[in-house]
Structure formats: C-alpha cells, structure tokens
Write a protein that holds these residues in place. Structure first.
Motif, PDB file in Angstrom:
ATOM      1  N   SER A   1       1.537  12.850   1.129  1.00  0.00           N
ATOM      2  CA  SER A   1       3.080  12.580   1.170  1.00  0.00           C
ATOM      3  C   SER A   1       3.216  11.969   2.691  1.00  0.00           C
ATOM      4  CB  SER A   1       4.033  14.026   1.016  1.00  0.00           C
ATOM      5  OG  SER A   1       5.203  13.589   1.243  1.00  0.00           O
TER       6      SER A   1
ATOM      7  N   THR B   1       2.550   1.537  -3.242  1.00  0.00           N
ATOM      8  CA  THR B   1       1.592   2.142  -4.556  1.00  0.00           C
ATOM      9  C   THR B   1       1.308   3.911  -4.300  1.00  0.00           C
ATOM     10  OG1 THR B   1       0.747  -0.205  -4.407  1.00  0.00           O
ATOM     11  CG2 THR B   1      -0.638   1.781  -5.215  1.00  0.00           C
ATOM     12  N   ARG B   2       1.236   4.134  -3.028  1.00  0.00           N
ATOM     13  CA  ARG B   2       0.814   5.308  -2.651  1.00  0.00           C
ATOM     14  C   ARG B   2       2.034   6.345  -3.199  1.00  0.00           C
ATOM     15  NH1 ARG B   2       0.651   6.420   2.377  1.00  0.00           N
ATOM     16  NH2 ARG B   2       0.731   4.254   3.246  1.00  0.00           N
TER      17      ARG B   2
ATOM     18  N   ASP C   1       0.781  -1.172  -0.050  1.00  0.00           N
ATOM     19  CA  ASP C   1      -0.042  -0.167  -0.035  1.00  0.00           C
ATOM     20  C   ASP C   1       0.884   1.456  -0.174  1.00  0.00           C
ATOM     21  OD1 ASP C   1      -2.638  -0.201  -0.132  1.00  0.00           O
ATOM     22  OD2 ASP C   1      -2.874   0.458   1.853  1.00  0.00           O
TER      23      ASP C   1
ATOM     24  N   GLN D   1       4.230   5.598  -5.543  1.00  0.00           N
ATOM     25  CA  GLN D   1       4.306   5.505  -6.866  1.00  0.00           C
ATOM     26  C   GLN D   1       3.288   6.590  -7.556  1.00  0.00           C
ATOM     27  OE1 GLN D   1       3.766   1.245  -7.910  1.00  0.00           O
ATOM     28  NE2 GLN D   1       5.890   0.880  -7.715  1.00  0.00           N
ATOM     29  N   GLN D   2       2.055   6.618  -6.948  1.00  0.00           N
ATOM     30  CA  GLN D   2       0.816   7.420  -7.500  1.00  0.00           C
ATOM     31  C   GLN D   2       1.581   8.802  -7.201  1.00  0.00           C
ATOM     32  OE1 GLN D   2      -1.741   6.893  -8.950  1.00  0.00           O
ATOM     33  NE2 GLN D   2      -2.335   8.919  -8.918  1.00  0.00           N
ATOM     34  N   LYS D   3       1.999   9.237  -6.053  1.00  0.00           N
ATOM     35  CA  LYS D   3       2.531  10.624  -5.736  1.00  0.00           C
ATOM     36  C   LYS D   3       3.374  10.875  -6.830  1.00  0.00           C
ATOM     37  CE  LYS D   3       5.329  13.511  -2.948  1.00  0.00           C
ATOM     38  NZ  LYS D   3       6.283  13.398  -1.689  1.00  0.00           N
TER      39      LYS D   3
ATOM     40  N   ASN E   1       3.725   9.687  -9.844  1.00  0.00           N
ATOM     41  CA  ASN E   1       3.038   9.903 -10.921  1.00  0.00           C
ATOM     42  C   ASN E   1       2.209  11.294 -10.954  1.00  0.00           C
ATOM     43  OD1 ASN E   1       3.791   7.463 -11.970  1.00  0.00           O
ATOM     44  ND2 ASN E   1       1.672   6.478 -11.260  1.00  0.00           N
ATOM     45  N   GLU E   2       1.456  11.793  -9.877  1.00  0.00           N
ATOM     46  CA  GLU E   2       1.223  13.239  -9.760  1.00  0.00           C
ATOM     47  C   GLU E   2       2.071  14.214  -9.874  1.00  0.00           C
ATOM     48  OE1 GLU E   2      -0.867  12.536  -6.188  1.00  0.00           O
ATOM     49  OE2 GLU E   2      -2.447  11.527  -6.755  1.00  0.00           O
TER      50      GLU E   2
END
Length: 270
Positions: A237, A111-112, A108, A114-116, A118-119
């Motif tokens: 973050s 993943t967060r 988890d 990686q998402q950050k 990407n954002e």
C-alpha cells in the motif's frame, strides 16, 4: 499563471531533471527539427537529424504539426523502446517546443494502486463468501459463563489458512463489542455477561466490519466471540499500516457509534 520565485523555480527544475529525465526539442512551426538537448540516451534519441520532420523520427509525433493550439499535452505515450513518456507541446510565432518527460514511475504507481484495488475486491468477495457460510457452533451448556473464545466460526479456519506471512511490522486493530451501557446512569460494577445472543448480534455485523477493514487494506486475523482482530501491513500500500488502521477505526466508529446503531464497538490500535 503562477509566478514562481527564482529559488523555487530552480529547485523545481532540479527535481524535475533528476526524477523525470527531460528532453527538449526545438522545431519549426511545420515540425522540422532544429535543435535538441537533455537525456537523449535514456529515450534512445541518439540519431536525431536536423531539418528532418520530427514526425519521421518520432512516430508518436507524426501528424501533430503545425500545432493548432498554443499548448498541448499527450500523457503516457509509449516510445519505440517501450518507455512511457509525457509529451508537452508549446507553440510560438515561428517555432515550437517539445518537452519529453519520463512517466514510468507515475504509471508504475497507478498500476500498483489498480492491482491493490483488484486484490482488495477479491479479498472482499472471499470474506463475504466465507462469512456467509452457515455456522455450526453449539451453544455451551452454561450460557452465563460463556467465554469469548468458546464460539469460533468454522469459516475462520479457512481465513487463517489463506493468511499471508506476517511482515516484520504490522498494525493491529482490536474490534470489540462495547459492554458499557450507553445511558448516562452509573455503570454497574460487573459487566453484562457474554451470551450466545450477544455473540450472534456481534457476528451478524461482521460482514459490514469486514468490508470496511478490507476496503482500508486490512485483513481479519481472528474472530473470537465478541472480538475481531484486524491486521494492517500484510498487503502492499502507498499508506502506512498505522494510517490504514486509523482510517478503518474512524469509519467503524462512525458506523457503530452509540445512538446511531443497535451495536456499539470499542476499538484499539496497536
């Protein structure tokens, strides 16, 4: 191997048991299940059968026995129930051990992050596109009395429209062109006047400033003349907004410190 004191080992086991719900399986060297213990219900392991090959009961262990090494690790495997687990295998003389640990929280977190990332990459591209738009500001008639708010980037209106709602707590990083001369001579009583040329020099550095701010998880909130305001805490973050602002300030100071750059910055964190 690290030898842990008894009290430290007990605390380590307690924390692991609480956070990662371990299951321990004992099998023969050929993989026949002998005994088991731990948080079996969490992994849906309530129907284990003794003397049956473990690979027939847990598909992700099929074909692993007999073990070829004394220790093996299989990180982030998905079970039949869709759970993410870490598997650790230990071989002894006539038997082997299988340790199953819940890895959902770790996956988890990754993943967060990686998402950050990407954002932040998306925001960086948006900022670069907006900052690259031609400015349509006309210089005022009296350049000697130019104020910081007189020139405002047209692209800034688009940036403000995209800005997410402000949370209850953010950290503000004030980025301003340093008006103090870099020489060792006494500074004049009056600061040098703000001119269209000085504003242009500051705004030419905005792509670099923005990139550093965005990479540290911040957003440029306002750009007024020779001043930019960055906000930290608007994006999720693992770091606190204050830490993000401090890291961005350090990078900006290093990039634009006096003597190594034509432009010097003064920075303030609130």
């Amino acid at each position: 191997m690290l030898q842990l004191p008894s009290s430290v080992a007990q605390q380590f086991v307690a924390v692991t048991t609480e956070q990662r719900s371990p299951v321990l399986l004992k099998v023969t060297s050929e993989g026949l299940l002998l005994s088991w213990d731990g948080a079996l219900e969490q992994y849906g392991l309530t129907n284990l059968q003794p003397r049956i090959p473990i690979g027939q009961q847990l598909f992700f262990l099929d074909g692993l026995f007999p073990l070829t090494q004394e220790r093996e690790s299989l990180p982030c495997l998905q079970t039949q129930e869709g759970l993410i687990v870490d598997i650790h295998l230990f071989r002894e003389a006539s038997q082997s051990w299988i340790l199953i640990l819940d890895a959902s929280a770790q996956v988890d977190r990754i993943t967060r992050l990686q998402q950050k990332g990407n954002e932040l990459n998306l925001l960086r591209h948006q900022y670069e596109k907006l900052l690259g738009q031609p400015q349509q500001c006309e210089p005022p008639q009296d350049a000697g009395t130019l104020q910081a708010g007189d020139l405002r980037e047209p692209a800034q209106q688009s940036l403000e429209a995209q800005r997410p709602p402000s949370p209850s707590s953010v950290t503000v990083l004030l980025i301003q062109r340093c008006r103090t001369p870099a020489s060792t001579e006494p500074a004049p009583l009056a600061k040098p006047p703000i001119t269209p040329e000085s504003i242009s020099e500051f705004q030419n550095s905005l792509p670099v400033i923005t990139q550093i701010v965005v990479e540290e998880g911040g957003l440029i909130n306002h750009i007024l003349g020779e001043t930019a305001i960055a906000l930290f805490g608007l994006l999720p973050s693992e770091q606190s907004p204050a830490q993000q602002a401090l890291y961005a300030a350090r990078r900006l100071f290093k990039k634009f410190q006096q003597g190594s750059s034509d432009l010097s910055l003064s920075l303030g964190i609130t």
